[in-house]
Write an enzyme that holds these catalytic residues in place. Structure first.
Site, mmCIF file in Angstrom:
data_model
loop_
_atom_site.group_PDB
_atom_site.id
_atom_site.type_symbol
_atom_site.label_atom_id
_atom_site.label_comp_id
_atom_site.label_asym_id
_atom_site.label_seq_id
_atom_site.Cartn_x
_atom_site.Cartn_y
_atom_site.Cartn_z
ATOM 1 C CG ASN A 187 -19.915 -33.749 -72.101
ATOM 2 O OD1 ASN A 187 -19.966 -32.541 -71.881
ATOM 3 N ND2 ASN A 187 -18.784 -34.396 -72.278
ATOM 4 C CD GLU A 223 -16.967 -37.390 -69.423
ATOM 5 O OE1 GLU A 223 -16.078 -37.423 -68.549
ATOM 6 O OE2 GLU A 223 -16.731 -37.242 -70.642
ATOM 7 C CB CYS A 249 -23.950 -37.209 -75.862
ATOM 8 S SG CYS A 249 -22.797 -38.500 -76.279
ATOM 9 C CD GLU A 264 -24.468 -34.193 -79.337
ATOM 10 O OE1 GLU A 264 -24.156 -34.451 -78.158
ATOM 11 O OE2 GLU A 264 -23.703 -34.382 -80.294
ATOM 12 C CB CYS A 266 -21.781 -40.179 -80.606
ATOM 13 S SG CYS A 266 -23.217 -40.515 -79.566
ATOM 14 C CB CYS A 310 -26.388 -38.152 -80.224
ATOM 15 S SG CYS A 310 -25.880 -38.028 -78.492
#
Ligand code: THU
Length: 137
Positions: A45, A47, A56, A58, A91, A94
């Site tokens: 990830n 940010e 993210c 993924e 999530c 994703c």
């Protein structure tokens, strides 16, 4: 045929997790995406101080792989790991990107730092996903 075991792919995801840029949530996530050519694409990830651009682990792996020339559908498995009570699940955003780019029956290997694992397919994680039809890739 998958040439890498679930355990090996999870180990790669754990290594990728160490590269997470997560100064705001302090929640580091790693992923490792195996393509059908046997190559592994790493994700963590990333940010951002304005929050919404956060990517993210993924999606980082999926977007890296596409940018590196892997075609839609040419993916075999993905592993994701974080420091969660149970296996870390992707999530909703994703899941939508997985549904777009990966085969519906592709395994998603979810793990945590304690070694808990769960495996579900892309279509199990997002049943009846929206896919825009009529476009060639
Ligand atoms: N995150 C991921 O990278 N993957 C997931 O499956 C869940 C959430 C990241 C996004 C954000 O940087 C942090 O974890 C907290 O939500």
């Amino acid at each position: 045929m998958t040439t890498v075991t679930n355990e090996q792919l999870t180990e790669h995801a754990l290594k990728a997790r160490q590269r997470a840029y997560a100064p705001y949530s302090r929640f580091a996530v790693g992923s490792a995406l195996l393509d059908k050519h046997g190559q592994i694409h790493y994700g963590c990830n990333v940010e951002n101080g304005t929050y919404s651009p956060t990517n993210c682990a993924e999606r980082t792996a999926l977007f890296r792989a596409i940018a590196d020339g892997v075609k839609r559908g040419d993916f075999a498995a993905i592993a994701v790991v974080a420091d969660t009570d149970g296996p870390c699940t992707p999530c909703g955003v994703c899941r939508q990107v997985l549904a777009e780019l990966c085969p519906p029956d592709m395994p998603v290997i979810m793990g945590n730092l304690k070694g808990d694992t769960a495996v579900m397919t892309v279509s199990e994680l997002l049943p009846r996903a929206f896919i825009l039809e009529g476009y060639d890739d």
